[in-house]
Design an enzyme around this catalytic site. Structure first.
Site, PDB file in Angstrom:
ATOM      1  N   THR A   1     104.852 -24.923  67.117  1.00  0.00           N
ATOM      2  CA  THR A   1     105.114 -24.431  65.760  1.00  0.00           C
ATOM      3  C   THR A   1     106.489 -24.854  65.261  1.00  0.00           C
ATOM      4  O   THR A   1     107.416 -25.039  66.070  1.00  0.00           O
ATOM      5  CB  THR A   1     105.024 -22.886  65.753  1.00  0.00           C
ATOM      6  OG1 THR A   1     105.587 -22.400  64.526  1.00  0.00           O
ATOM      7  CG2 THR A   1     105.809 -22.266  66.886  1.00  0.00           C
TER       8      THR A   1
ATOM      9  N   TYR B   1     108.164 -15.003  68.771  1.00  0.00           N
ATOM     10  CA  TYR B   1     107.008 -15.898  68.634  1.00  0.00           C
ATOM     11  C   TYR B   1     107.452 -17.352  68.858  1.00  0.00           C
ATOM     12  O   TYR B   1     106.886 -18.070  69.695  1.00  0.00           O
ATOM     13  CB  TYR B   1     106.377 -15.731  67.249  1.00  0.00           C
ATOM     14  CG  TYR B   1     105.397 -16.832  66.917  1.00  0.00           C
ATOM     15  CD1 TYR B   1     104.245 -17.009  67.669  1.00  0.00           C
ATOM     16  CD2 TYR B   1     105.646 -17.711  65.854  1.00  0.00           C
ATOM     17  CE1 TYR B   1     103.360 -18.041  67.379  1.00  0.00           C
ATOM     18  CE2 TYR B   1     104.765 -18.732  65.553  1.00  0.00           C
ATOM     19  CZ  TYR B   1     103.631 -18.895  66.319  1.00  0.00           C
ATOM     20  OH  TYR B   1     102.765 -19.920  66.047  1.00  0.00           O
TER      21      TYR B   1
END
Ligand code: UDP
Length: 334
Positions: free
Chosen positions: A118, A142
């Site tokens: 990501t 995350y």
């Protein structure tokens, strides 16, 4: 010749689109999903194995039984806000369980993996567009969990000969252009589906998180990439690894950013319905602009996004949400 690919999270949003791309290219996607966030209706292009990622025994059995030659690893938790409140949930699932998967691959001799990373691994980069060579300094658990796995992959590569493609997505959006699958999150937190729901009368309004950013209209700018383009990048990545390439890490974005206000205007224009938008405080942890430098993925994977203009993203997503609404028996249609 087609290969058998284990797709963890294949019942989820991006994973199911990847299964479709794999199948259209003559490969066999074997979905491995615990259906906590995934949907069995989204598994249409190969078998579904219901299982948890932390279950190394089931993973190994699945790799063996389906004669798996490569893995696409989508299964993960991906809510930034939740990760701030419950980091352990993210480290257990996204980190520890991925290590279990890597160990199962090593034990069963499966060498190739495409990993969903990501742009959150970059944190708040001082530069835009973002090149892969910028430092990765996540600002939430995350992003940290995904960066840890990028690092683990390097060590597994060195120790066990695993070869990997780490794909750093920017903002996944849109739905299958043929209307077969699309986004369904619970709770929904992403901008485009929320704005569409507001346009379709499924929610009162939509919040604009911050209108005082140093961007042209004051709202946040993001690089939205169509889920079908993400799927085709995965296909190219797995085929590149199967052909014997070295490991790689690339951004998947378009290089073009759109502000929150531009997205809202596009939904209004394309749906023909007004959207009630409210300017609110900034959301903690949101950088003003995240836009990919996509050149490396373009060159390495011979990949160019085909569906990622805002009109196609919003149009395909709108069609998907309107269809779901019609199927649920509401009077509204778009
Ligand atoms: N956003 C917003 N209102 C919302 C949800 C999101 O203004 O209700 C903004 C958010 O601040 C970000 C952009 O829309 O700048 C994209 O957010 P999303 O949650 O879709 O994806 P993220 O960038 O967090 O991965």
């Amino acid at each position: 010749m087609g290969i058998n690919v284990l797709v963890t999270g294949g019942a989820g949003y991006i994973g199911s689109h990847a299964c479709k791309s794999l199948s259209l290219a003559g490969h066999t996607p074997v979905t491995y999903d615990n259906l906590v966030h995934g949907h069995s209706w989204a598994v249409k292009w190969g078998p579904l194995v219901e299982g948890d990622l932390h279950n190394g025994i089931t993973l190994r059995e699945t790799l063996r039984k389906h004669n798996i030659q490569a893995v696409m690893h989508f299964a993960a938790f991906a809510y930034v806000g939740e990760s701030m409140q419950d980091p352990g949930k993210y480290f257990r699932n996204n980190v520890a369980n991925t290590v279990t998967l890597l160990d199962a691959m090593v034990e069963e001799g499966v060498k190739n993996i495409v990993f969903s990373s990501t742009c959150a691994t970059y944190g708040e980069p001082g530069e835009s567009p973002i090149r892969e060579t910028l430092p990765q300094q996540p600002v939430n658990p995350y992003g940290e969990s995904k960066l840890f796995i990028e690092k683990a992959l390097k060590w597994y590569s060195q120790a066990h000969g695993i070869r990997y493609g780490a794909l750093r997505y920017f903002n996944a959006a849109g739905a299958d252009p043929e209307g077969e699958i699309g986004e369904e999150h619970d709770p929904e937190t992403h901008l485009i589906p929320l704005v569409i729901q507001a346009a379709l009368g499924q929610r009162e309004d939509v919040q604009i998180f911050g209108s005082d950013y140093p961007t042209p209209d004051g709202s946040c700018v993001r690089d939205y990439i169509h889920v079908t383009d993400l799927a085709s990048a995965h296909l190219k990545a797995i085929e590149r690894l199967a052909a014997g390439s070295d490991s790689f890490a690339v951004n998947l974005g378009t290089g073009k950013g759109h502000s929150v206000k531009e997205v809202i205007a596009a939904v209004e224009r394309i749906s023909g319905y007004p959207v009630n938008a409210r300017e609110c405080d900034r959301r903690p942890g949101d950088p003003p602009a995240l836009v990919a430098a996509p050149g490396l993925a373009n060159a390495l994977l011979d990949w160019v996004p085909e569906y990622s203009d805002l009109k196609t993203i919003v149009g395909t997503a709108l069609r998907w949400h309107a269809m779901k609404l019609n199927n649920s028996g509401s009077a509204l249609s778009a």
